[in-house]
Motif scaffolding. Structure first.
Motif, short mmCIF file in Angstrom:
data_model
loop_
_atom_site.label_atom_id
_atom_site.label_comp_id
_atom_site.label_asym_id
_atom_site.label_seq_id
_atom_site.Cartn_x
_atom_site.Cartn_y
_atom_site.Cartn_z
N THR A 66 16.29 37.61 50.97
CA THR A 66 15.85 36.39 50.55
C THR A 66 15.39 35.47 51.78
O THR A 66 15.90 35.28 52.60
CB THR A 66 16.78 35.70 49.41
OG1 THR A 66 18.09 35.36 50.00
CG2 THR A 66 16.71 36.34 48.16
N ALA A 69 15.25 31.00 48.98
CA ALA A 69 16.26 30.63 47.90
C ALA A 69 17.58 29.81 48.60
O ALA A 69 17.91 30.70 49.72
CB ALA A 69 16.54 31.62 47.08
N SER A 86 18.13 30.88 41.85
CA SER A 86 16.92 31.05 42.76
C SER A 86 16.73 32.29 43.73
O SER A 86 15.79 32.60 43.62
CB SER A 86 16.94 29.70 43.45
OG SER A 86 17.87 29.74 44.43
N GLU A 90 13.62 34.67 43.41
CA GLU A 90 12.60 34.97 44.74
C GLU A 90 12.62 36.59 44.85
O GLU A 90 11.54 36.90 45.01
CB GLU A 90 13.38 34.80 45.86
CG GLU A 90 12.41 34.80 47.09
CD GLU A 90 13.04 34.28 48.49
OE1 GLU A 90 12.44 34.73 49.39
OE2 GLU A 90 13.97 33.47 48.45
#
Length: 157
Positions: A66, A69, A86, A90
């Motif tokens: 990621t 996030a 999050s 993502e």
């Protein structure tokens, strides 16, 4: 660099799936871990074990894939009103950038391409992303694992 070297060694040894992630103990100094297996059942077993980490000691796992996030500890990911994390959102966005897919296909991708997410998390993400207007469900009827979804931005393009 050394993580890539280690993953390459696992691949050469016959492990078709390799996960790399950070274990962040309460000291805050991350430990980089790499796991290899030849089966999706092995991936699921490893991830199931990761989700059972006791966060009372301040430990958590983070995926290295990621970019935007904020990583959180596993055990509190979905407590706030059932909202998806999050990092998960993502990752699902990254997968759907490739193109439309069924929720089931997104779940399989999460299993094999993310450090900690399981196939069951794809449905949670799809529900949240549909509610937020980020995805469009292309299949008629109720949202299921067979439903095809695409990013809202791809529909407009």
């Amino acid at each position: 660099m050394w993580l890539r070297t280690y993953r390459d060694a696992l691949r050469r040894a016959g492990f078709g799936y390799q996960l790399q992630f950070e274990l962040v103990p309460r000291t805050g100094q991350p430990l980089y871990l790499v796991f290899g297996t030849g089966s999706t059942a092995g991936l699921k077993a490893m991830k199931d074990a990761m989700w059972k980490v006791d966060d009372r000691d301040g430990e958590s796992f983070r995926g290295l894939r990621t970019r935007g996030a904020e990583p959180e500890g596993q055990l509190d990911l979905f407590q706030a009103a059932g909202l998806a994390d999050s990092e998960l959102l993502e990752l699902v966005t990254q997968r759907l950038t490739i193109g439309a897919a069924s929720v089931e296909t997104v779940g399989e991708w999460l299993l094999t391409e993310s450090a900690r997410w399981l196939p069951k998390h794809a449905m949670q993400a799809a529900r949240q992303m549909r509610q937020d207007g980020l995805i469009v469900v292309q299949s008629p009827g109720k949202l299921t694992t067979k439903s095809r979804v695409t990013l809202q931005a791809q529909v407009r393009a």
